[in-house]
Design an enzyme around this catalytic site. Structure first.
Site, PDB file in Angstrom:
ATOM      1  N   GLY A  94       0.911  -0.893   0.088  1.00 35.66           N
ATOM      2  CA  GLY A  94      -0.199  -0.017  -0.348  1.00 35.66           C
ATOM      3  C   GLY A  94       0.632   0.981   0.298  1.00 35.66           C
ATOM      4  O   GLY A  94       0.749   2.320  -1.128  1.00 35.66           O
ATOM      5  N   ILE A 147       6.149  -8.260   7.609  1.00 32.19           N
ATOM      6  CA  ILE A 147       6.033  -9.535   7.980  1.00 32.19           C
ATOM      7  C   ILE A 147       5.815 -10.134   7.285  1.00 32.19           C
ATOM      8  O   ILE A 147       6.512 -12.021   7.637  1.00 32.19           O
ATOM      9  CB  ILE A 147       5.931  -9.352   9.686  1.00 32.19           C
ATOM     10  CG1 ILE A 147       4.585  -9.490   9.559  1.00 32.19           C
ATOM     11  CG2 ILE A 147       6.682  -8.336  10.401  1.00 32.19           C
ATOM     12  CD1 ILE A 147       3.227  -9.634  10.671  1.00 32.19           C
ATOM     13  N   ASP A 148       5.078 -10.168   6.942  1.00 27.56           N
ATOM     14  CA  ASP A 148       4.013 -11.309   5.716  1.00 27.56           C
ATOM     15  C   ASP A 148       4.948 -11.940   4.288  1.00 27.56           C
ATOM     16  O   ASP A 148       4.798 -12.516   3.963  1.00 27.56           O
ATOM     17  CB  ASP A 148       2.845 -10.375   4.854  1.00 27.56           C
ATOM     18  CG  ASP A 148       2.105  -9.514   5.810  1.00 27.56           C
ATOM     19  OD1 ASP A 148       2.464 -10.204   6.993  1.00 27.56           O
ATOM     20  OD2 ASP A 148       1.810  -8.865   5.233  1.00 27.56           O
ATOM     21  N   LEU A 208       2.633 -10.067  18.760  1.00 31.37           N
ATOM     22  CA  LEU A 208       3.526  -9.957  19.196  1.00 31.37           C
ATOM     23  C   LEU A 208       4.446 -10.845  18.043  1.00 31.37           C
ATOM     24  O   LEU A 208       5.351 -10.463  18.456  1.00 31.37           O
ATOM     25  CB  LEU A 208       3.360 -11.917  19.913  1.00 31.37           C
ATOM     26  CG  LEU A 208       2.159 -11.770  21.506  1.00 31.37           C
ATOM     27  CD1 LEU A 208       2.063 -12.244  21.748  1.00 31.37           C
ATOM     28  CD2 LEU A 208       3.134 -10.387  22.207  1.00 31.37           C
ATOM     29  N   ARG A 243      -3.720 -32.510  24.096  1.00 28.97           N
ATOM     30  CA  ARG A 243      -5.126 -31.581  23.131  1.00 28.97           C
ATOM     31  C   ARG A 243      -4.418 -31.191  22.115  1.00 28.97           C
ATOM     32  O   ARG A 243      -3.448 -31.032  21.294  1.00 28.97           O
ATOM     33  CB  ARG A 243      -4.863 -30.409  23.831  1.00 28.97           C
ATOM     34  CG  ARG A 243      -5.796 -30.037  25.706  1.00 28.97           C
ATOM     35  CD  ARG A 243      -5.606 -28.836  25.973  1.00 28.97           C
ATOM     36  NE  ARG A 243      -7.109 -28.451  27.362  1.00 28.97           N
ATOM     37  CZ  ARG A 243      -6.422 -28.159  28.180  1.00 28.97           C
ATOM     38  NH1 ARG A 243      -6.062 -27.374  27.974  1.00 28.97           N
ATOM     39  NH2 ARG A 243      -7.844 -28.453  28.826  1.00 28.97           N
TER      40      ARG A 243
HETATM   41  O1  F6P Z   1       1.110  -6.685   6.960  1.00 27.74           O
HETATM   42  C1  F6P Z   1       1.148  -6.588   8.126  1.00 27.74           C
HETATM   43  C2  F6P Z   1       0.574  -7.017   8.582  1.00 27.74           C
HETATM   44  O2  F6P Z   1       0.755  -7.630  10.437  1.00 27.74           O
HETATM   45  C3  F6P Z   1      -0.395  -8.903   8.495  1.00 27.74           C
HETATM   46  O3  F6P Z   1      -0.103 -10.129   8.650  1.00 27.74           O
HETATM   47  C4  F6P Z   1      -1.898  -8.321   9.798  1.00 27.74           C
HETATM   48  O4  F6P Z   1      -2.696  -8.861   8.925  1.00 27.74           O
HETATM   49  C5  F6P Z   1      -2.147  -7.018   9.663  1.00 27.74           C
HETATM   50  O5  F6P Z   1      -0.673  -6.501   8.798  1.00 27.74           O
HETATM   51  C6  F6P Z   1      -2.419  -6.232  10.541  1.00 27.74           C
HETATM   52  O6  F6P Z   1      -2.721  -5.249  10.389  1.00 27.74           O
HETATM   53  P1  F6P Z   1      -3.256  -4.815  11.826  1.00 27.74           P
HETATM   54  O7  F6P Z   1      -1.996  -3.750  12.546  1.00 27.74           O
HETATM   55  O8  F6P Z   1      -2.862  -3.239  11.244  1.00 27.74           O
HETATM   56  O9  F6P Z   1      -4.315  -5.091  13.325  1.00 27.74           O
END
Ligand code: F6P
Length: 357
Positions: free
Chosen positions: A115, A137-138, A282, A173
Site C-alpha cells: 500500500g 512481516i508477511d 506479538l 490436546r
Molecule cells: O501486513 C502485516 C500485518 O501484520 C498482517 O500480517 C496483518 O494481517 C495486519 O498487518 C494487521 O494489521 P493491523 O496492525 O492494522 O491490525
C-alpha cells in the site's frame, strides 16, 4: 544534499535497522537526513520531522518498532481493500510537496509494504524523487525474495509453538495457533515447519476438516495424543470464507478468528480437547533477529546508493543473496504467494506435515 525517510504502514522488526543504514551511508556522503514522523503524515504542513544524525541512531539496531512512528491509515492510505487501489487526492499531494520543497529534499526514501509503495509510485509518477524500501512481516512482495521482519515474525511463531508443545502434550490436546501473514501463508509455513507443527493450514491450499480429523485420529492411534496446528489468519474455511474481524480505517479488511473456528470443528470431529491461541501483534513486536538487522541495514545503505545515482522510482530488492533494485511499478500489486506444488510444500509433506488437502 538533504534526503528524507519515512516508514509507512504497519511496523515491522528491522525498520530501525533501515534508518541506521540510511543515516550511516548518507553521513559518509556528507548528506543530511530528515526523518518524517508517522509516515507520509509527517509531510503535511507544518511538517513533523526530525534531523537524524549518526548519534541519533546509536543503539537503535536492536529496537523493534520504529523511532519515526508509522501509520496504516490517514490522508495517504492507498489501499481500500484486497486489490482495490485509491489515489491520494491532489490537494493532499500538493500540501506535502510544499514541505518537500521548503526542506529542499532531493530524495525521499519510503519504507513500506504494498500500500505504501503504491502511494510512493503515485508520487513518483507525479515527479517526486522516490526510492522504495520493501517492508512486511508477511514476506509477500513479488519483487523481493525476502523482506526484513519476516524472520523475526517466524522466530516468534517458533517460540510460541515450542511453548504450545509442552502444554499440548501434558493435556493430550490439539493446540491451534493462528498466525499473521494476511493473504499469504509464508509465516504459517515457515513457522510451522521450524516449530514442529503437525498440521499447517495456508490461504493457498484449500483444506478439509475430514482430512485433518482423520490425520489427528491416526496420530492418536499411533500414540501421539497431542497435535499442533498452525493456521494462517488468511486461510479459507472449506466453504471458501475468510474469517474477518472488521475493516480498519483505511478500509483494508482485518483478518482474524479462524483459529477458534478450526479448534471448535476439530474438537467436534475428533472428540479431543482443542484450544486456540492467536499470536497477533506479538509477531510484529520485539527485537529484530540478526538476519533482519543485517537485511534492514543493507536495504538502507542500498537506498542511499540509489539516491546518489538518481535512480528514482526504484525499490530495493533482495534476490539470490544479493541486495539490488527493481522498478517500483514492477513490485506493487503482485502478491508473492506460497506455491502449492513448490519444493518447500513438498518437503513439509515429506516429513509428515498435514496441509489439510
Ligand atoms: O501486513 C502485516 C500485518 O501484520 C498482517 O500480517 C496483518 O494481517 C495486519 O498487518 C494487521 O494489521 P493491523 O496492525 O492494522 O491490525
Amino acid at each position: 544534499m538533504r534526503i528524507g525517510i519515512l516508514n509507512s504502514g504497519g511496523d515491522c522488526p528491522g525498520l530501525n535497522a533501515v534508518i541506521h543504514g540510511v543515516v550511516g551511508a548518507a553521513d559518509q556522503l556528507g548528506w543530511e537526513v530528515i526523518g518524517f514522523r508517522d509516515g507520509f503524515e509527517g509531510l503535511l504542513p507544518p511538517g513533523d520531522y526530525t534531523v537524524l544524525k549518526p548519534k541519533d541512531t546509536i543503539g537503535i539496531l536492536k529496537l523493534g518498532g520504529t523511532i519515526l512512528g508509522t501509520t496504516n491509515k490517514g490522508h495517504f492510505a492507498a489501499k481500500v481493500g484486497k486489490g482495490d487501489i485509491a489515489e491520494v487526492p491532489p490537494e493532499i499531494v500538493a500540501k506535502a510537496k510544499r514541505t518537500m520543497e521548503q526542506l529542499e529534499i532531493s530524495a525521499l526514501i519510503v519504507v513500506g509494504g504494498d500500500g505504501s509503495l503504491t502511494t510512493g509510485l503515485q508520487l513518483y509518477r507525479e515527479g517526486w524523487p522516490i526510492i522504495g524500501v520493501p517492508k512486511t512481516i508477511d514476506n509477500d512482495l513479488s519483487a523481493t525474495a525476502f523482506t526484513f521482519g519476516f524472520d523475526s515474525a517466524v522466530s516468534t511463531v517458533v517460540d510460541a509453538l515450542d511453548r504450545l508443545h509442552t502444554t499440548g502434550e501434558s493435556h493430550k490436546r490439539v493446540m491451534v495457533l493462528e498466525v499473521m501473514g494476511r493473504h499469504a501463508g509464508w509465516i504459517a509455513l515457515w513457522g510451522g515447519i521450524a516449530g514442529g507443527a503437525n498440521v499447517v493450514l495456508l490461504p493457498e491450499i484449500p483444506f478439509s476438516f475430514d482430512k485433518i480429523s482423520d490425520f489427528i485420529n491416526d496420530r492418536d492411534a499411533q500414540g501421539y495424543h497431542s497435535t499442533l496446528v498452525v493456521v494462517a489468519e488468511g486461510a479459507h474455511m472449506p466453504d471458501g470464507d475468510i474469517v474477518t474481524i472488521d475493516a480498519n480505517c483505511a478500509g483494508e479488511v482485518r483478518l482474524g478468528g479462524i483459529g477458534e473456528r478450526v479448534a471448535a470443528k476439530i474438537q467436534q470431529l475428533t472428540g479431543k480437547d482443542a484450544r486456540a491461541c492467536v499470536l497477533g501483534h506479538l509477531q510484529r513486536g520485539g527485537s529484530p533477529t540478526s538476519l533482519d538487522r543485517i537485511l534492514g541495514m543493507r536495504f538502507g545503505v542500498m537506498a542511499v546508493k540509489l539516491a546518489s545515482e538518481g535512480a528514482f522510482g526504484r525499490m530495493v530488492s533482495y534476490q539470490a543473496y544479493h541486495v539490488d533494485s527493481v522498478e517500483i511499478e514492477e513490485a506493487v500489486h503482485q502478491l508473492r504467494l506460497v506455491e502449492p506444488d513448490s519444493e518447500l510444500v513438498q518437503a513439509a509433506k515429506a516429513v509428515g506435515i498435514c496441509l489439510g488437502d
